[in-house]
Design a protein around this motif. Structure first.
Motif, PDB file in Angstrom:
ATOM      1  N   PRO A 120      -5.225  49.118  33.046  1.00  0.00           N
ATOM      2  CA  PRO A 120      -5.599  50.094  34.069  1.00  0.00           C
ATOM      3  C   PRO A 120      -5.621  51.523  33.524  1.00  0.00           C
ATOM      4  O   PRO A 120      -5.115  51.816  32.447  1.00  0.00           O
ATOM      5  CB  PRO A 120      -4.459  49.950  35.092  1.00  0.00           C
ATOM      6  CG  PRO A 120      -3.285  49.611  34.243  1.00  0.00           C
ATOM      7  CD  PRO A 120      -3.816  48.770  33.113  1.00  0.00           C
ATOM      8  N   ILE A 121      -6.209  52.398  34.326  1.00  0.00           N
ATOM      9  CA  ILE A 121      -6.128  53.837  34.076  1.00  0.00           C
ATOM     10  C   ILE A 121      -4.779  54.281  34.630  1.00  0.00           C
ATOM     11  O   ILE A 121      -4.466  54.025  35.798  1.00  0.00           O
ATOM     12  CB  ILE A 121      -7.268  54.592  34.781  1.00  0.00           C
ATOM     13  CG1 ILE A 121      -8.624  54.122  34.260  1.00  0.00           C
ATOM     14  CG2 ILE A 121      -7.112  56.097  34.616  1.00  0.00           C
ATOM     15  CD1 ILE A 121      -9.812  54.648  35.043  1.00  0.00           C
ATOM     16  N   THR A 122      -3.950  54.942  33.823  1.00  0.00           N
ATOM     17  CA  THR A 122      -2.641  55.369  34.323  1.00  0.00           C
ATOM     18  C   THR A 122      -2.692  56.765  34.924  1.00  0.00           C
ATOM     19  O   THR A 122      -2.124  56.986  35.991  1.00  0.00           O
ATOM     20  CB  THR A 122      -1.577  55.315  33.212  1.00  0.00           C
ATOM     21  OG1 THR A 122      -2.040  56.051  32.093  1.00  0.00           O
ATOM     22  CG2 THR A 122      -1.303  53.890  32.807  1.00  0.00           C
ATOM     23  N   GLU A 123      -3.372  57.711  34.249  1.00  0.00           N
ATOM     24  CA  GLU A 123      -3.450  59.067  34.805  1.00  0.00           C
ATOM     25  C   GLU A 123      -4.558  59.850  34.117  1.00  0.00           C
ATOM     26  O   GLU A 123      -4.916  59.575  32.978  1.00  0.00           O
ATOM     27  CB  GLU A 123      -2.122  59.801  34.625  1.00  0.00           C
ATOM     28  CG  GLU A 123      -1.705  59.980  33.181  1.00  0.00           C
ATOM     29  CD  GLU A 123      -0.371  60.677  33.050  1.00  0.00           C
ATOM     30  OE1 GLU A 123       0.060  61.326  34.010  1.00  0.00           O
ATOM     31  OE2 GLU A 123       0.234  60.579  31.979  1.00  0.00           O
ATOM     32  N   PRO A 124      -5.127  60.860  34.819  1.00  0.00           N
ATOM     33  CA  PRO A 124      -6.108  61.726  34.162  1.00  0.00           C
ATOM     34  C   PRO A 124      -5.417  62.723  33.238  1.00  0.00           C
ATOM     35  O   PRO A 124      -4.264  63.089  33.455  1.00  0.00           O
ATOM     36  CB  PRO A 124      -6.801  62.433  35.322  1.00  0.00           C
ATOM     37  CG  PRO A 124      -5.882  62.310  36.467  1.00  0.00           C
ATOM     38  CD  PRO A 124      -5.025  61.113  36.242  1.00  0.00           C
ATOM     39  N   GLN A 125      -6.112  63.123  32.193  1.00  0.00           N
ATOM     40  CA  GLN A 125      -5.587  64.105  31.229  1.00  0.00           C
ATOM     41  C   GLN A 125      -6.522  65.309  31.221  1.00  0.00           C
ATOM     42  O   GLN A 125      -7.640  65.211  30.744  1.00  0.00           O
ATOM     43  CB  GLN A 125      -5.544  63.503  29.824  1.00  0.00           C
ATOM     44  CG  GLN A 125      -4.599  62.339  29.679  1.00  0.00           C
ATOM     45  CD  GLN A 125      -3.171  62.806  29.619  1.00  0.00           C
ATOM     46  OE1 GLN A 125      -2.828  63.712  28.873  1.00  0.00           O
ATOM     47  NE2 GLN A 125      -2.329  62.192  30.430  1.00  0.00           N
ATOM     48  N   GLY A 126      -6.098  66.411  31.771  1.00  0.00           N
ATOM     49  CA  GLY A 126      -6.908  67.628  31.771  1.00  0.00           C
ATOM     50  C   GLY A 126      -7.997  67.600  32.825  1.00  0.00           C
ATOM     51  O   GLY A 126      -7.974  66.810  33.762  1.00  0.00           O
ATOM     52  N   THR A 127      -8.994  68.476  32.645  1.00  0.00           N
ATOM     53  CA  THR A 127     -10.057  68.625  33.644  1.00  0.00           C
ATOM     54  C   THR A 127     -11.415  68.157  33.151  1.00  0.00           C
ATOM     55  O   THR A 127     -12.399  68.259  33.865  1.00  0.00           O
ATOM     56  CB  THR A 127     -10.185  70.102  34.049  1.00  0.00           C
ATOM     57  OG1 THR A 127     -10.493  70.867  32.878  1.00  0.00           O
ATOM     58  CG2 THR A 127      -8.933  70.603  34.695  1.00  0.00           C
ATOM     59  N   HIS A 128     -11.508  67.612  31.929  1.00  0.00           N
ATOM     60  CA  HIS A 128     -12.803  67.260  31.349  1.00  0.00           C
ATOM     61  C   HIS A 128     -13.080  65.763  31.298  1.00  0.00           C
ATOM     62  O   HIS A 128     -13.919  65.315  30.529  1.00  0.00           O
ATOM     63  CB  HIS A 128     -12.913  67.852  29.942  1.00  0.00           C
ATOM     64  CG  HIS A 128     -12.861  69.338  29.942  1.00  0.00           C
ATOM     65  ND1 HIS A 128     -13.860  70.108  30.481  1.00  0.00           N
ATOM     66  CD2 HIS A 128     -11.923  70.198  29.484  1.00  0.00           C
ATOM     67  CE1 HIS A 128     -13.555  71.385  30.349  1.00  0.00           C
ATOM     68  NE2 HIS A 128     -12.372  71.470  29.749  1.00  0.00           N
ATOM     69  N   GLY A 129     -12.375  64.973  32.079  1.00  0.00           N
ATOM     70  CA  GLY A 129     -12.650  63.545  32.160  1.00  0.00           C
ATOM     71  C   GLY A 129     -11.880  62.678  31.195  1.00  0.00           C
ATOM     72  O   GLY A 129     -12.123  61.475  31.128  1.00  0.00           O
ATOM     73  N   HIS A 130     -10.933  63.237  30.443  1.00  0.00           N
ATOM     74  CA  HIS A 130     -10.085  62.405  29.591  1.00  0.00           C
ATOM     75  C   HIS A 130      -9.079  61.691  30.480  1.00  0.00           C
ATOM     76  O   HIS A 130      -8.674  62.191  31.516  1.00  0.00           O
ATOM     77  CB  HIS A 130      -9.342  63.254  28.566  1.00  0.00           C
ATOM     78  CG  HIS A 130     -10.260  63.886  27.563  1.00  0.00           C
ATOM     79  ND1 HIS A 130      -9.824  64.344  26.360  1.00  0.00           N
ATOM     80  CD2 HIS A 130     -11.585  64.148  27.578  1.00  0.00           C
ATOM     81  CE1 HIS A 130     -10.834  64.853  25.679  1.00  0.00           C
ATOM     82  NE2 HIS A 130     -11.905  64.749  26.418  1.00  0.00           N
ATOM     83  N   MET A 131      -8.666  60.479  30.065  1.00  0.00           N
ATOM     84  CA  MET A 131      -7.720  59.705  30.872  1.00  0.00           C
ATOM     85  C   MET A 131      -6.808  58.901  29.971  1.00  0.00           C
ATOM     86  O   MET A 131      -7.193  58.486  28.881  1.00  0.00           O
ATOM     87  CB  MET A 131      -8.470  58.782  31.825  1.00  0.00           C
ATOM     88  CG  MET A 131      -9.389  57.823  31.132  1.00  0.00           C
ATOM     89  SD  MET A 131     -10.388  56.955  32.313  1.00  0.00           S
ATOM     90  CE  MET A 131     -11.522  56.150  31.230  1.00  0.00           C
TER      91      MET A 131
END
Length: 182
Positions: A120-131
């Motif tokens: 799964p996706i655990t959390e977003p990283q930053g504001t540019h779509g990294h996860m």
């Protein structure tokens, strides 16, 4: 829903929603059909092409399997991304999304990798779509992260019952005369 058999000698492709002329007994009409695989499940995969040959040639013959207005035809969409930073089973993935809101929207959907890992996706990283994603095994840097989405496809109503009569073939006088059948 109909099942069709190819007419011999046809090898041209016909795209989905391309207008075709249908002949059912004495009726002729124009329509833009959808093509799907026949399966025993309740969802059927959309086919983008019907392989056939020629303009106004016989493409295929068919027979009626069932009349089901609730038939579900689905199209698969695949989003892909690359692992950016890898920590054994956890990775930061980029190039799949380009803003934080998209990462949060697709967070419940499971990701998979081409080499078989899932997670799964655990959390977003930053504001540019990294996860940040957590997978079920060791990751490799050359692997690709995939997100499968399925979209229901509805046929467009393009039925046209008013068909002009076919234009008779005009023969060239320089051709050989036709042989009469006794």
């Amino acid at each position: 829903m109909e099942s069709f058999r190819w007419h011999l000698g046809n090898n041209k492709t016909v795209k989905v929603r391309e207008e075709l002329i249908f002949r059912c007994g004495f009726r002729r009409f124009r329509a833009s059909p959808l093509y799907s695989q026949h399966s025993s499940a309740d969802k059927h995969k959309l086919e983008h092409f019907l392989w056939s040959n020629g303009m106004h040639d016989l493409i295929a013959t068919d027979f009626l399997l069932s009349v089901d207005p609730d038939r579900i035809i689905i199209k698969r969409l695949v989003f892909s991304g690359r692992p950016f930073k890898i920590f054994t089973k956890t990775a930061v993935v980029r190039y799949m999304f380009f803003n934080r809101e998209d990462v949060l929207w697709f967070k419940p959907v499971e990701l998979r990798m081409k080499w078989g890992r899932r997670g799964p996706i655990t959390e977003p990283q930053g504001t540019h779509g990294h996860m940040k994603c957590h997978f079920d095994g060791q990751l490799k840097s050359q692997d690709t992260v995939l997100l499968n989405l399925y979209k229901r496809i509805f046929p467009k109503w393009t039925y046209d019952p008013h068909m002009p009569e076919p234009i008779p073939c005009v023969r060239n006088e320089q051709q050989l005369p036709m042989q009469e059948v006794a």
